[in-house]
Design a protein around this motif. Structure first.
Motif, PDB file in Angstrom:
ATOM      1  N   GLN A  55       0.815  -1.212   0.000  1.00 30.47           N
ATOM      2  CA  GLN A  55       0.000   0.000   0.000  1.00 30.47           C
ATOM      3  C   GLN A  55       0.856   1.273   0.000  1.00 30.47           C
ATOM      4  O   GLN A  55       0.380   2.335  -0.400  1.00 30.47           O
ATOM      5  CB  GLN A  55      -0.942   0.006   1.211  1.00 30.47           C
ATOM      6  N   ASN A  60      -0.776   5.031   0.663  1.00 30.04           N
ATOM      7  CA  ASN A  60      -1.774   4.715   1.695  1.00 30.04           C
ATOM      8  C   ASN A  60      -1.076   4.338   2.998  1.00 30.04           C
ATOM      9  O   ASN A  60      -0.050   3.656   2.991  1.00 30.04           O
ATOM     10  CB  ASN A  60      -2.674   3.574   1.243  1.00 30.04           C
ATOM     11  N   TYR A  86      -8.425  -5.946   0.292  1.00 28.94           N
ATOM     12  CA  TYR A  86      -7.254  -5.441   0.999  1.00 28.94           C
ATOM     13  C   TYR A  86      -7.443  -5.445   2.509  1.00 28.94           C
ATOM     14  O   TYR A  86      -6.513  -5.101   3.257  1.00 28.94           O
ATOM     15  CB  TYR A  86      -6.898  -4.045   0.484  1.00 28.94           C
ATOM     16  N   SER A 195     -10.759   0.885   3.889  1.00 27.25           N
ATOM     17  CA  SER A 195     -10.298  -0.057   2.873  1.00 27.25           C
ATOM     18  C   SER A 195     -11.114   0.074   1.586  1.00 27.25           C
ATOM     19  O   SER A 195     -10.582  -0.071   0.486  1.00 27.25           O
ATOM     20  CB  SER A 195     -10.383  -1.478   3.420  1.00 27.25           C
ATOM     21  N   ILE A 198      -9.911   2.438  -1.271  1.00 25.87           N
ATOM     22  CA  ILE A 198      -8.861   2.037  -2.214  1.00 25.87           C
ATOM     23  C   ILE A 198      -9.465   1.713  -3.571  1.00 25.87           C
ATOM     24  O   ILE A 198      -8.909   2.058  -4.621  1.00 25.87           O
ATOM     25  CB  ILE A 198      -8.082   0.820  -1.679  1.00 25.87           C
TER      26      ILE A 198
END
Length: 244
Positions: A55, A60, A86, A195, A198
């Motif tokens: 990530q 991130n 993820y 999450s 993303i």
């Protein structure tokens, strides 16, 4: 800006993500075939370490908060909301001492480097959603392995991903079936945040600059509660934490 940067950084992320899967396929094979479960478990842990921290190629951040003193001599059923694929690597890495196993679609045991091998040989439950008898049987077998080895299981009780981050009602089925085989298992909620962001634009581009966070919440008091009540208590704890 998050989306714009995603067009630039997503190919970099995917390159390293899939490179990790390819590299760990033979590592897992050697560990499992020559050295058995313990070595294979270590290889899977580090696979998920690298998958988690891929990530960083998207900018991130990763935060895992666990202030709970969870027993190592008792199986645990972790119950979480589910936002994207993820969610999973961080749970495996940060909770590695609990030997967390997953209930997965049997279709995923083929065709995906590293992931399929782990699902097939890692000790989880691979279920055929079109065959309820097979699914229940596999989950009960997982519950027995949990009881015998003090392993843990991860249940995404919504049954599907919440693509907008808003929780759906939890289903009791998987939890109830595991408790039949491992009645002393502790129920521990985990709240997952951001999450879903993303993949808010789909598989491409992925979003950049998101703050991914897992928080392990206090265990649900199990005494005197049936599976439906335990599931509801876990859901309410996560909703309260996420303010949903």
């Amino acid at each position: 800006m998050n989306k714009f940067l995603g067009y630039i950084l997503t190919p970099v992320f995917y390159f390293f993500f899939f490179l990790t899967l390819i590299i760990f396929q033979p590592i897992q094979w050697v560990c499992f075939r020559l050295f058995g479960y313990k070595a294979h478990k270590v290889s899977v842990d580090y696979l998920n370490f690298f998958l988690t921290y891929c990530q960083v190629f998207l900018g991130n951040s990763i935060t895992f908060v666990n202030q709970q003193e969870l027993p190592a001599d008792r199986p645990v059923i972790f119950v979480a909301n589910h936002q994207s694929m993820y969610d999973i690597p961080g749970i495996i890495w940060f909770l590695k001492k609990h030997h967390v196993k997953f209930i997965s679609k049997i279709e995923l045991t083929k065709g995906i480097p590293s992931i399929s091998f782990n699902l097939k040989y890692g000790g989880g439950a691979n279920i055929n959603r079109k065959d309820s008898k097979q699914a229940v049987s596999e989950i009960i077998k997982l519950g027995r392995r949990m009881k015998d080895n003090n392993w843990s299981a991860m249940i995404f009780a919504e049954g599907t991903r919440a693509k907008d981050g808003l929780m759906k009602p939890f289903h009791v089925g998987g939890i109830a079936t595991l408790l039949k085989a491992a009645p002393d298992a502790l129920i521990v909620p985990i709240a997952i945040e951001n999450s879903w962001k993303i993949v808010q634009y789909g598989a491409f581009p992925l979003s950049c600059g998101e703050k991914i966070r897992w928080t392990v919440l206090p265990p649900v008091p199990i005494a005197g509660l049936n599976p439906e009540e335990l599931t509801l208590a876990a859901e309410q704890a996560i909703r309260k934490f996420l303010k949903q």
